[in-house]
Design a protein around this motif. Structure first.
Motif, PDB file in Angstrom:
ATOM      1  N   GLY A 296      -3.024   3.438   0.391  1.00  0.00           N
ATOM      2  CA  GLY A 296      -3.660   2.534  -0.553  1.00  0.00           C
ATOM      3  C   GLY A 296      -4.947   3.031  -1.179  1.00  0.00           C
ATOM      4  N   SER A 297      -5.398   4.227  -0.814  1.00  0.00           N
ATOM      5  CA  SER A 297      -6.661   4.722  -1.380  1.00  0.00           C
ATOM      6  C   SER A 297      -6.482   5.234  -2.806  1.00  0.00           C
ATOM      7  CB  SER A 297      -7.239   5.843  -0.517  1.00  0.00           C
ATOM      8  OG  SER A 297      -6.482   7.031  -0.667  1.00  0.00           O
TER       9      SER A 297
ATOM     10  N   ARG B 106      -5.014  -6.599   0.310  1.00  0.00           N
ATOM     11  CA  ARG B 106      -5.635  -5.659  -0.629  1.00  0.00           C
ATOM     12  C   ARG B 106      -4.629  -5.207  -1.686  1.00  0.00           C
ATOM     13  NH1 ARG B 106      -7.887  -0.045   1.550  1.00  0.00           N
ATOM     14  NH2 ARG B 106      -5.677   0.188   1.812  1.00  0.00           N
ATOM     15  N   ALA B 107      -3.392  -4.939  -1.261  1.00  0.00           N
ATOM     16  CA  ALA B 107      -2.358  -4.539  -2.222  1.00  0.00           C
ATOM     17  C   ALA B 107      -2.041  -5.690  -3.170  1.00  0.00           C
ATOM     18  CB  ALA B 107      -1.097  -4.096  -1.488  1.00  0.00           C
TER      19      ALA B 107
ATOM     20  N   ARG C  95      -4.866  -5.913  -5.739  1.00  0.00           N
ATOM     21  CA  ARG C  95      -4.810  -4.831  -6.730  1.00  0.00           C
ATOM     22  C   ARG C  95      -3.678  -5.066  -7.718  1.00  0.00           C
ATOM     23  NH1 ARG C  95      -5.372  -1.469  -2.331  1.00  0.00           N
ATOM     24  NH2 ARG C  95      -3.290  -0.654  -2.611  1.00  0.00           N
TER      25      ARG C  95
ATOM     26  N   ASP D  80       0.842  -1.188   0.000  1.00  0.00           N
ATOM     27  CA  ASP D  80       0.000   0.000   0.000  1.00  0.00           C
ATOM     28  C   ASP D  80       0.878   1.239   0.000  1.00  0.00           C
ATOM     29  OD1 ASP D  80      -2.418  -1.395   0.076  1.00  0.00           O
ATOM     30  OD2 ASP D  80      -2.350  -1.550   2.241  1.00  0.00           O
ATOM     31  N   CYS D  81       0.464   2.247  -0.722  1.00  0.00           N
ATOM     32  CA  CYS D  81       1.215   3.494  -0.823  1.00  0.00           C
ATOM     33  C   CYS D  81       1.395   4.114   0.564  1.00  0.00           C
ATOM     34  CB  CYS D  81       0.475   4.457  -1.735  1.00  0.00           C
ATOM     35  SG  CYS D  81       1.224   6.091  -1.840  1.00  0.00           S
TER      36      CYS D  81
ATOM     37  N   GLY E 209      -2.592   3.416  -5.691  1.00  0.00           N
ATOM     38  CA  GLY E 209      -2.665   2.927  -4.319  1.00  0.00           C
ATOM     39  C   GLY E 209      -1.551   1.964  -3.978  1.00  0.00           C
ATOM     40  N   LEU E 210      -0.666   1.703  -4.933  1.00  0.00           N
ATOM     41  CA  LEU E 210       0.438   0.769  -4.733  1.00  0.00           C
ATOM     42  C   LEU E 210       1.775   1.480  -4.876  1.00  0.00           C
ATOM     43  CD1 LEU E 210      -0.913  -2.142  -6.922  1.00  0.00           C
ATOM     44  CD2 LEU E 210      -0.785  -2.117  -4.432  1.00  0.00           C
TER      45      LEU E 210
ATOM     46  N   SER F  96      -0.125  -5.900   2.198  1.00  0.00           N
ATOM     47  CA  SER F  96      -1.485  -6.278   2.576  1.00  0.00           C
ATOM     48  C   SER F  96      -2.146  -7.126   1.499  1.00  0.00           C
ATOM     49  CB  SER F  96      -2.328  -5.030   2.827  1.00  0.00           C
ATOM     50  OG  SER F  96      -2.592  -4.362   1.613  1.00  0.00           O
TER      51      SER F  96
END
Length: 76
Positions: free
Chosen positions: A14-15, A52-53, A56, A8-9, A35-36, A50
């Protein structure tokens, strides 16, 4: 895109969106809205990437593979 770890950034968490105080862009200036953020092997350990990362990144790679496959098929 798979040679280094992605996470995540660090700026936007990460948004992908810029902060309220950034009046120059809608998107995060570090990750340009993805977001990455790519890291060196020493700057992030695998456990900090994460789920989520990872999801994506996989989706982004699949999209790029599809675009490349489509453009190669058109060129042939």
């Amino acid at each position: 895109m798979t040679s280094r770890p992605w996470a995540d950034c660090s700026q936007c968490a990460g948004s992908g969106w810029a902060g309220e105080d950034d009046h120059l862009s809608v998107f995060c200036w570090v990750c340009n809205g993805s977001g990455l953020e790519e890291h060196t092997a020493r700057s992030v350990v695998h456990a900090t990437v994460s789920a989520r990362a990872r999801a994506r990144l996989i989706a982004h790679i699949e999209r790029l593979n599809t675009e490349v496959s489509d453009s190669v098929a058109v060129a042939a």
